[in-house]
Write a protein that holds these residues in place. Structure first.
Motif, PDB file in Angstrom:
ATOM      1  N   CYS A 128     -33.752  30.718   6.774  1.00  0.00           N
ATOM      2  CA  CYS A 128     -34.936  29.900   6.545  1.00  0.00           C
ATOM      3  C   CYS A 128     -36.190  30.632   7.039  1.00  0.00           C
ATOM      4  CB  CYS A 128     -34.772  28.565   7.280  1.00  0.00           C
ATOM      5  SG  CYS A 128     -36.093  27.386   6.926  1.00  0.00           S
ATOM      6  N   ASP A 169     -38.396  29.358   8.857  1.00  0.00           N
ATOM      7  CA  ASP A 169     -38.790  28.731  10.125  1.00  0.00           C
ATOM      8  C   ASP A 169     -39.181  29.779  11.184  1.00  0.00           C
ATOM      9  OD1 ASP A 169     -38.084  25.734  11.524  1.00  0.00           O
ATOM     10  OD2 ASP A 169     -38.350  27.456  12.865  1.00  0.00           O
ATOM     11  N   HIS A 217     -30.346  26.378  10.084  1.00  0.00           N
ATOM     12  CA  HIS A 217     -30.660  26.108  11.486  1.00  0.00           C
ATOM     13  C   HIS A 217     -30.835  24.613  11.724  1.00  0.00           C
ATOM     14  CE1 HIS A 217     -35.061  25.331  10.962  1.00  0.00           C
ATOM     15  NE2 HIS A 217     -34.843  26.023   9.863  1.00  0.00           N
ATOM     16  N   CYS A 241     -34.285  21.553  10.778  1.00  0.00           N
ATOM     17  CA  CYS A 241     -34.909  22.284   9.672  1.00  0.00           C
ATOM     18  C   CYS A 241     -35.854  21.386   8.866  1.00  0.00           C
ATOM     19  CB  CYS A 241     -33.827  22.876   8.766  1.00  0.00           C
ATOM     20  SG  CYS A 241     -34.499  23.776   7.357  1.00  0.00           S
ATOM     21  N   GLY A 242     -37.097  21.799   8.746  1.00  0.00           N
ATOM     22  CA  GLY A 242     -38.113  21.034   8.011  1.00  0.00           C
ATOM     23  C   GLY A 242     -37.788  20.913   6.528  1.00  0.00           C
ATOM     24  N   ALA A 243     -37.232  21.965   5.959  1.00  0.00           N
ATOM     25  CA  ALA A 243     -36.900  21.936   4.523  1.00  0.00           C
ATOM     26  C   ALA A 243     -35.790  20.930   4.252  1.00  0.00           C
ATOM     27  CB  ALA A 243     -36.480  23.328   4.061  1.00  0.00           C
TER      28      ALA A 243
HETATM   29 ZN    ZN Z   1     -35.753  25.551   8.107  1.00  0.00          ZN
END
Ligand code: ZN
Length: 226
Positions: free
Chosen positions: A84, A86, A137, A140-142
């Motif tokens: 990611c 991130d 991870h 995770c924002g996604a």
């Molecule tokens: Zn992420």
């Protein structure tokens, strides 16, 4: 007598022996010969030990300029990581590797696209990387954005978020969805790339699933044989 005794003393505890071996191996950026002499399982072990050093605050300090000099004509990284974007998940740092050791492909939600697939194939087929790590991870924002758009049944969710939807159907918590998403993306890679599927079938390359814990710095490798 003295020359035999000293290495024996160092290798007495296996961690000391491995640390010693890693330091000798990783202080130089890999060249083609080193890359090709390292089987996928040894690359995986190298990354695991690197993360163990990172977590125990014993990361090696690299002479980056020596490695810049060593890789100025050619790169021969051991592994390719799909992870990611991130900001907390920096593969070179959390695996404690230097320059020229790993390819690092980063995109929100570590999803596979045509461009990512081509990059993975390039790493494996043309540059000779031995290990593919797909690393999600925690927090995770996604994953969260995909979950929210799925729950709200948005009319036109972004294509990237839709790629994560099948993982939402199997995971219970957001971190579990992140984990399922890693398995899903590995499945996508194997289904969409004959080059990679064949390299794995011939045992030239290995693909592994991992989840990085943003609270501890630990990379948890998972069994992706399911
Ligand atoms: Zn992420």
């Amino acid at each position: 007598m003295k020359t035999y005794f000293i290495p024996l003393l160092f290798c007495f505890a296996s961690w000391a022996c491995n640390a010693d071996k890693d330091m000798a191996m990783l202080s130089d950026a890999p060249n083609k010969q080193m890359q090709q002499a390292t089987p996928p399982d040894s690359v995986l072990a190298l990354l695991k030990r690197g993360n163990a050093r990172f977590v125990s605050k014993q990361s090696f300090e690299y002479d980056y300029f020596k490695q810049i000099h060593q890789t100025e004509q050619e790169q021969s990284p051991y592994a390719v990581i799909l992870e990611c974007m991130d900001s907390r998940v920096a593969a070179e740092v959390v695996f404690n590797v230097g320059l020229g050791e790993i390819f690092n492909l980063r995109v929100a939600g570590n999803v596979v696209s045509e461009d990512i697939l081509f990059s993975l194939e390039y790493a494996v087929e043309h540059v000779g990387a031995k290990l593919i790590v797909v690393m999600g991870h925690t927090h995770c924002g996604a994953i969260k954005a995909a979950y929210q758009s799925y729950e709200e049944t948005l009319k036109n969710p972004h294509h990237l978020l839709k790629q994560i939807y099948p993982a939402i159907q199997t995971g219970r918590s957001l971190d579990e969805i992140a984990q399922e998403n890693v398995f899903l993306q590995i499945k996508n890679i194997l289904a969409q790339s004959t080059i990679i599927a064949e390299a794995i079938a011939e045992n030239k390359v290995k693909i592994v699933a991992a989840l990085y814990d943003v609270e501890t710095g630990k990379v948890n490798f998972m069994n992706n044989s399911k």
